[in-house]
Design a protein around this motif. Structure first.
Motif, PDB file in Angstrom:
ATOM      1  N   ALA A  13      50.859  36.861  57.594  1.00  0.00           N
ATOM      2  CA  ALA A  13      51.905  35.686  56.733  1.00  0.00           C
ATOM      3  C   ALA A  13      51.390  35.692  55.456  1.00  0.00           C
ATOM      4  O   ALA A  13      50.109  35.754  55.302  1.00  0.00           O
ATOM      5  CB  ALA A  13      51.762  34.301  57.445  1.00  0.00           C
ATOM      6  N   GLY A  14      52.085  35.683  54.206  1.00  0.00           N
ATOM      7  CA  GLY A  14      51.761  35.613  52.864  1.00  0.00           C
ATOM      8  C   GLY A  14      51.512  36.845  52.307  1.00  0.00           C
ATOM      9  O   GLY A  14      51.356  36.970  51.075  1.00  0.00           O
ATOM     10  N   GLN A  15      51.470  38.053  52.984  1.00  0.00           N
ATOM     11  CA  GLN A  15      51.518  39.410  52.692  1.00  0.00           C
ATOM     12  C   GLN A  15      53.022  40.007  52.206  1.00  0.00           C
ATOM     13  O   GLN A  15      53.353  40.882  53.191  1.00  0.00           O
ATOM     14  CB  GLN A  15      50.630  40.306  53.627  1.00  0.00           C
ATOM     15  N   ASP A  16      53.308  39.488  51.163  1.00  0.00           N
ATOM     16  CA  ASP A  16      54.948  39.923  50.902  1.00  0.00           C
ATOM     17  C   ASP A  16      55.101  41.384  50.694  1.00  0.00           C
ATOM     18  O   ASP A  16      55.945  42.039  50.720  1.00  0.00           O
ATOM     19  CB  ASP A  16      55.368  39.125  49.880  1.00  0.00           C
ATOM     20  N   VAL A  17      54.092  42.277  50.061  1.00  0.00           N
ATOM     21  CA  VAL A  17      53.978  43.439  49.710  1.00  0.00           C
ATOM     22  C   VAL A  17      53.121  44.367  50.501  1.00  0.00           C
ATOM     23  O   VAL A  17      53.440  45.306  50.828  1.00  0.00           O
ATOM     24  CB  VAL A  17      53.485  43.460  48.159  1.00  0.00           C
ATOM     25  N   GLY A  18      51.850  43.618  51.002  1.00  0.00           N
ATOM     26  CA  GLY A  18      50.913  44.318  51.604  1.00  0.00           C
ATOM     27  C   GLY A  18      51.220  44.623  53.207  1.00  0.00           C
ATOM     28  O   GLY A  18      50.022  44.849  54.008  1.00  0.00           O
ATOM     29  N   ALA A  19      52.189  44.130  53.749  1.00  0.00           N
ATOM     30  CA  ALA A  19      52.488  44.446  55.187  1.00  0.00           C
ATOM     31  C   ALA A  19      53.933  44.572  55.431  1.00  0.00           C
ATOM     32  O   ALA A  19      55.040  44.466  54.903  1.00  0.00           O
ATOM     33  CB  ALA A  19      51.929  43.093  55.881  1.00  0.00           C
ATOM     34  N   GLU A  20      54.116  45.375  56.794  1.00  0.00           N
ATOM     35  CA  GLU A  20      55.447  45.719  57.205  1.00  0.00           C
ATOM     36  C   GLU A  20      55.390  45.420  58.809  1.00  0.00           C
ATOM     37  O   GLU A  20      54.690  45.921  59.391  1.00  0.00           O
ATOM     38  CB  GLU A  20      55.955  46.866  56.993  1.00  0.00           C
ATOM     39  N   LEU A  21      56.484  44.489  59.331  1.00  0.00           N
ATOM     40  CA  LEU A  21      56.231  44.169  60.577  1.00  0.00           C
ATOM     41  C   LEU A  21      57.436  45.074  61.180  1.00  0.00           C
ATOM     42  O   LEU A  21      58.629  44.925  60.600  1.00  0.00           O
ATOM     43  CB  LEU A  21      56.569  42.717  61.007  1.00  0.00           C
ATOM     44  N   ALA A  46      34.158  51.784  56.034  1.00  0.00           N
ATOM     45  CA  ALA A  46      34.326  52.955  55.182  1.00  0.00           C
ATOM     46  C   ALA A  46      35.730  53.580  55.440  1.00  0.00           C
ATOM     47  O   ALA A  46      36.446  54.187  54.663  1.00  0.00           O
ATOM     48  CB  ALA A  46      33.147  54.047  55.416  1.00  0.00           C
ATOM     49  N   ALA A  47      35.987  53.682  56.731  1.00  0.00           N
ATOM     50  CA  ALA A  47      37.498  54.189  57.184  1.00  0.00           C
ATOM     51  C   ALA A  47      38.515  53.549  56.655  1.00  0.00           C
ATOM     52  O   ALA A  47      39.336  53.913  56.291  1.00  0.00           O
ATOM     53  CB  ALA A  47      37.526  54.413  58.765  1.00  0.00           C
ATOM     54  N   MET A  48      38.158  52.119  56.513  1.00  0.00           N
ATOM     55  CA  MET A  48      39.417  51.247  56.034  1.00  0.00           C
ATOM     56  C   MET A  48      39.441  51.226  54.544  1.00  0.00           C
ATOM     57  O   MET A  48      40.491  51.311  53.851  1.00  0.00           O
ATOM     58  CB  MET A  48      38.808  49.870  56.399  1.00  0.00           C
ATOM     59  N   GLU A 108      40.614  42.383  58.840  1.00  0.00           N
ATOM     60  CA  GLU A 108      39.498  43.214  58.028  1.00  0.00           C
ATOM     61  C   GLU A 108      40.062  44.291  57.538  1.00  0.00           C
ATOM     62  O   GLU A 108      39.760  44.551  56.508  1.00  0.00           O
ATOM     63  CB  GLU A 108      38.626  43.652  59.391  1.00  0.00           C
ATOM     64  N   ALA A 109      41.391  44.911  57.812  1.00  0.00           N
ATOM     65  CA  ALA A 109      42.035  45.923  57.156  1.00  0.00           C
ATOM     66  C   ALA A 109      42.473  45.422  55.845  1.00  0.00           C
ATOM     67  O   ALA A 109      42.345  45.774  54.728  1.00  0.00           O
ATOM     68  CB  ALA A 109      43.183  46.314  57.806  1.00  0.00           C
ATOM     69  N   LEU A 110      43.034  44.177  55.697  1.00  0.00           N
ATOM     70  CA  LEU A 110      43.347  43.538  54.698  1.00  0.00           C
ATOM     71  C   LEU A 110      42.305  43.113  53.601  1.00  0.00           C
ATOM     72  O   LEU A 110      42.598  43.232  52.389  1.00  0.00           O
ATOM     73  CB  LEU A 110      44.267  42.242  54.845  1.00  0.00           C
ATOM     74  N   ALA A 111      41.328  42.635  54.194  1.00  0.00           N
ATOM     75  CA  ALA A 111      40.158  42.438  53.360  1.00  0.00           C
ATOM     76  C   ALA A 111      39.670  43.391  52.525  1.00  0.00           C
ATOM     77  O   ALA A 111      38.929  43.526  51.575  1.00  0.00           O
ATOM     78  CB  ALA A 111      39.071  41.974  54.100  1.00  0.00           C
ATOM     79  N   SER A 112      39.877  44.641  53.275  1.00  0.00           N
ATOM     80  CA  SER A 112      39.447  45.959  52.666  1.00  0.00           C
ATOM     81  C   SER A 112      40.431  46.404  51.822  1.00  0.00           C
ATOM     82  O   SER A 112      40.193  47.556  50.699  1.00  0.00           O
ATOM     83  CB  SER A 112      39.146  47.020  53.637  1.00  0.00           C
ATOM     84  N   ALA A 168      44.868  42.096  45.581  1.00  0.00           N
ATOM     85  CA  ALA A 168      45.704  41.166  45.820  1.00  0.00           C
ATOM     86  C   ALA A 168      45.804  40.694  47.492  1.00  0.00           C
ATOM     87  O   ALA A 168      46.004  39.689  47.896  1.00  0.00           O
ATOM     88  CB  ALA A 168      47.337  41.074  45.145  1.00  0.00           C
ATOM     89  N   ILE A 169      45.885  42.067  48.213  1.00  0.00           N
ATOM     90  CA  ILE A 169      45.896  41.952  49.572  1.00  0.00           C
ATOM     91  C   ILE A 169      44.693  41.119  50.027  1.00  0.00           C
ATOM     92  O   ILE A 169      44.573  40.130  51.040  1.00  0.00           O
ATOM     93  CB  ILE A 169      45.864  43.439  50.173  1.00  0.00           C
ATOM     94  N   ARG A 170      43.575  41.671  49.490  1.00  0.00           N
ATOM     95  CA  ARG A 170      42.167  41.082  49.977  1.00  0.00           C
ATOM     96  C   ARG A 170      42.116  39.393  49.565  1.00  0.00           C
ATOM     97  O   ARG A 170      41.789  38.682  50.687  1.00  0.00           O
ATOM     98  CB  ARG A 170      41.151  41.799  49.207  1.00  0.00           C
ATOM     99  N   ALA A 171      42.726  39.462  48.318  1.00  0.00           N
ATOM    100  CA  ALA A 171      42.514  37.825  47.797  1.00  0.00           C
ATOM    101  C   ALA A 171      43.466  36.810  48.837  1.00  0.00           C
ATOM    102  O   ALA A 171      42.742  35.716  49.306  1.00  0.00           O
ATOM    103  CB  ALA A 171      42.976  37.663  46.543  1.00  0.00           C
ATOM    104  N   THR A 172      44.582  37.323  49.034  1.00  0.00           N
ATOM    105  CA  THR A 172      45.620  36.471  50.157  1.00  0.00           C
ATOM    106  C   THR A 172      44.773  36.083  51.571  1.00  0.00           C
ATOM    107  O   THR A 172      44.910  34.978  51.796  1.00  0.00           O
ATOM    108  CB  THR A 172      46.686  37.284  50.268  1.00  0.00           C
ATOM    109  N   VAL A 173      44.311  37.224  52.090  1.00  0.00           N
ATOM    110  CA  VAL A 173      43.766  36.910  53.455  1.00  0.00           C
ATOM    111  C   VAL A 173      42.333  36.045  53.274  1.00  0.00           C
ATOM    112  O   VAL A 173      42.135  34.990  54.254  1.00  0.00           O
ATOM    113  CB  VAL A 173      43.427  38.243  54.211  1.00  0.00           C
TER     114      VAL A 173
END
Length: 215
Positions: free
Chosen positions: A159-167, A115-117, A138-142, A194-199
């Protein structure tokens, strides 16, 4: 994986000698959150509040990010190993000026974390070393994008999260703050589905189970 590579060299093994099976992620326990249910300035962290998890860098990074975006606030779900350590984080939060922009909350069950995610805008992963980075998955899945320090395992998850992540470009609080702000500036472009689908595509539970049985 990063852990396998770290083990192969001191054991005198050729690269790729150690087979790697990813953790099994219970994606059904972390359903997709909707954009209208999220607080666009809420940062989330979940886990044990230990020094080795990067708590000091996290608190300092959020304080630095708030200098440029004061609306940001941090929610911490978990527990320190003892009262003294918890007191240290409370003192540090006060020292860096977070004030009421940080909430220290007790551990939550799986449904509570999910729920927090679904409510937060960005998951912040400050750990300097992880074998896998389950909570980031788990966050990406949410549908929750992730800003992270480089820790070995988390790079594989992101990896593969071109938009949904920043390192973060470095290992200090300033670099993590920059990663948080870069991600915050792009939230409108991010498609949670899309984030969820990728992970899910990268870590199918059936493949992990088959690999475990095979080994």
């Amino acid at each position: 994986s990063d852990l396998a590579s770290r083990l192969e060299a001191p054991l005198g093994l050729a690269a790729g000698s150690i087979p790697v099976v990813p953790n099994i992620i219970r994606f059904d326990d972390f359903p997709l959150g909707t954009a209208d249910a999220r607080d666009p300035d809420e940062l989330l962290w979940v886990g044990a509040r230990r020094e080795r998890k990067g708590m000091d860098v996290l608190l300092r990074a959020v304080a630095l990010a708030r200098e440029r975006r004061p609306e940001l606030h941090l929610r911490l779900i978990g527990r320190a190993p003892d009262v003294a350590t918890e007191g240290r984080w409370l003192d540090l939060a006060e020292e860096v000026g977070l004030g009421d922009a940080v909430a220290f909350e007790p551990p939550a069950d799986r449904a509570g974390v999910a729920a927090a995610m679904r409510r937060a805008a960005i998951f912040v992963h400050p750990s300097p070393f992880e074998t896998f980075g389950m909570v980031a998955a788990e966050a990406l899945a949410s549908g929750l994008p992730v800003a992270a320090r480089r820790s070995g395992g988390v790079e594989e998850v992101l990896a593969g999260q071109d938009v949904g992540a920043e390192l973060a470009d470095g290992d200090d609080a300033a670099a993590l703050a920059d990663a948080i702000l870069r991600l915050r500036s792009r939230l409108a472009e991010i498609d949670p589905a899309a984030i969820r689908a990728t992970v899910i595509d990268r870590f199918p539970a059936t493949a992990a189970i088959a690999a475990i049985l095979d080994h």
